[in-house]
Design a protein around this motif. Sequence first.
Motif, mmCIF file in Angstrom:
data_model
loop_
_atom_site.group_PDB
_atom_site.id
_atom_site.type_symbol
_atom_site.label_atom_id
_atom_site.label_comp_id
_atom_site.label_asym_id
_atom_site.label_seq_id
_atom_site.Cartn_x
_atom_site.Cartn_y
_atom_site.Cartn_z
ATOM 1 N N ARG A 187 -41.204 16.476 29.232
ATOM 2 C CA ARG A 187 -41.061 15.107 29.727
ATOM 3 C C ARG A 187 -41.446 14.108 28.638
ATOM 4 O O ARG A 187 -40.759 13.106 28.420
ATOM 5 C CB ARG A 187 -41.959 14.937 30.961
ATOM 6 C CG ARG A 187 -42.103 13.538 31.487
ATOM 7 C CD ARG A 187 -40.849 13.045 32.149
ATOM 8 N NE ARG A 187 -40.097 12.138 31.293
ATOM 9 C CZ ARG A 187 -39.063 11.431 31.653
ATOM 10 N NH1 ARG A 187 -38.614 11.527 32.895
ATOM 11 N NH2 ARG A 187 -38.449 10.631 30.828
ATOM 12 N N GLU A 188 -42.547 14.394 27.935
ATOM 13 C CA GLU A 188 -42.976 13.487 26.865
ATOM 14 C C GLU A 188 -41.988 13.515 25.704
ATOM 15 O O GLU A 188 -41.742 12.489 25.063
ATOM 16 C CB GLU A 188 -44.374 13.846 26.369
ATOM 17 C CG GLU A 188 -44.901 12.835 25.367
ATOM 18 C CD GLU A 188 -46.366 13.011 25.017
ATOM 19 O OE1 GLU A 188 -46.865 12.218 24.197
ATOM 20 O OE2 GLU A 188 -46.997 13.935 25.539
ATOM 21 N N ALA A 189 -41.416 14.678 25.432
ATOM 22 C CA ALA A 189 -40.409 14.770 24.370
ATOM 23 C C ALA A 189 -39.191 13.913 24.707
ATOM 24 O O ALA A 189 -38.640 13.233 23.831
ATOM 25 C CB ALA A 189 -39.995 16.221 24.164
ATOM 26 N N TYR A 216 -41.595 12.520 17.899
ATOM 27 C CA TYR A 216 -40.759 13.409 18.711
ATOM 28 C C TYR A 216 -40.943 14.859 18.291
ATOM 29 O O TYR A 216 -41.139 15.753 19.131
ATOM 30 C CB TYR A 216 -39.297 12.979 18.576
ATOM 31 C CG TYR A 216 -38.303 13.944 19.178
ATOM 32 C CD1 TYR A 216 -38.193 14.099 20.549
ATOM 33 C CD2 TYR A 216 -37.466 14.703 18.353
ATOM 34 C CE1 TYR A 216 -37.275 14.987 21.098
ATOM 35 C CE2 TYR A 216 -36.543 15.585 18.890
ATOM 36 C CZ TYR A 216 -36.455 15.737 20.265
ATOM 37 O OH TYR A 216 -35.553 16.615 20.808
ATOM 38 N N LEU A 217 -40.927 15.108 16.989
ATOM 39 C CA LEU A 217 -41.046 16.476 16.494
ATOM 40 C C LEU A 217 -42.434 17.063 16.764
ATOM 41 O O LEU A 217 -42.574 18.271 16.970
ATOM 42 C CB LEU A 217 -40.736 16.536 15.004
ATOM 43 C CG LEU A 217 -39.291 16.236 14.599
ATOM 44 C CD1 LEU A 217 -39.117 16.397 13.084
ATOM 45 C CD2 LEU A 217 -38.308 17.140 15.340
ATOM 46 N N ARG A 218 -43.458 16.204 16.756
ATOM 47 C CA ARG A 218 -44.806 16.698 17.060
ATOM 48 C C ARG A 218 -44.859 17.263 18.474
ATOM 49 O O ARG A 218 -45.454 18.331 18.718
ATOM 50 C CB ARG A 218 -45.843 15.573 16.915
ATOM 51 C CG ARG A 218 -47.274 16.042 17.096
ATOM 52 C CD ARG A 218 -48.257 14.898 17.004
ATOM 53 N NE ARG A 218 -48.131 13.960 18.113
ATOM 54 C CZ ARG A 218 -48.633 14.177 19.335
ATOM 55 N NH1 ARG A 218 -49.256 15.302 19.623
ATOM 56 N NH2 ARG A 218 -48.490 13.260 20.282
ATOM 57 N N ILE A 219 -44.213 16.581 19.413
ATOM 58 C CA ILE A 219 -44.180 17.069 20.796
ATOM 59 C C ILE A 219 -43.335 18.334 20.901
ATOM 60 O O ILE A 219 -43.713 19.295 21.571
ATOM 61 C CB ILE A 219 -43.622 15.976 21.739
ATOM 62 C CG1 ILE A 219 -44.430 14.683 21.605
ATOM 63 C CG2 ILE A 219 -43.646 16.467 23.182
ATOM 64 C CD1 ILE A 219 -45.901 14.833 21.892
ATOM 65 N N ILE A 220 -42.194 18.348 20.201
ATOM 66 C CA ILE A 220 -41.348 19.542 20.205
ATOM 67 C C ILE A 220 -42.086 20.741 19.615
ATOM 68 O O ILE A 220 -41.976 21.870 20.106
ATOM 69 C CB ILE A 220 -40.039 19.283 19.422
ATOM 70 C CG1 ILE A 220 -39.140 18.290 20.184
ATOM 71 C CG2 ILE A 220 -39.277 20.576 19.167
ATOM 72 C CD1 ILE A 220 -38.587 18.821 21.492
#
Length: 317
Positions: A224-226, A251-255
């Motif tokens: 959801r956060e991504a 974005y990539l940190r969450i992924i």
Amino acid sequence: MNELVSIIVPIYNKSLTLQRCINSILTQNYKNIEILLINDGSTDNSLDICNKYAASDDRIIVINKENNGVSSARNIGISNSTGTYLCFVDPDDYLDTNYIQHLLYGLTDSDLSMCGINTLKQGEITYFKEAEDYIINEEEFLKLIFLENKLGGNFCWNKLFHRALIDGIFFDETVNYGEDLLFLYDLIQSSKINNVHICNKGLYFYEINDNGLSKQKNESKLYREAQTSKLYMDYVQSKYPSIYALSVRRYLRIISLLVIYCNSPKDYRKDFIEAKKLTKYIKKLPEFPYISNFAIAFKIKYVLLSRCVFRYKYKLR
């Protein structure tokens, strides 16, 4: 300025910290406030505490509701508030006595006012390093969100909003993680934020609770956060290309966390392939250490290997 300020406190089973929170609001130097205590179906004695305070101070309004999450509680607070200005305070946290007064002053020249955060963990306080106030535009505000520093750009609870700014905008009640980030995105999308006043002082005390909802990682919350982070990424790509790489990094940190915490990488194969293509944007970002960017890229480029390494490290099955 003597406008009414509405302070909204969503509450669920916070009897241990609630009195500290309410006391910090009642002792504000700025007195023209209304305090909306929204009890979200607590099963402890939080409601009793709220009612006790309300009986002794007519600025306090207690609303009792069935449990439906922090977004629902905040929305009820927004709908029932009457102030020209609004802010949100979490019941774990507390305020400096000058919190409202300083943030209200910031709104004399800006659309939104925010302050620095002091963090409290296991009784120890880490204080925000104070400096001169300054004003930023929308692009610089977005950069604050992506940097995720102690100015807390990506939270709602260290900010003071003019009612006109959030008119018609509410928290998404289907979201129980990252709701602040999505709410701020809706504000930015509304094109109402031109200037943000940074009150460069630590006026909000945020208690870090390792057992809290925001510290619990699971794949539905991370995905959801991504998705929300991707909304920001798409928004700035054409409008503010100079900070696109920062939005990509967030974005990539969450992924990269989703890589570790998801049950099956196959379910997110398309997302991981797309993310892998984006890693080129974060090779050189002076705002972050090289090793930090490298670690994010490594997790995404080598999904199976990084899952083995990091799931073993974090003792995940």
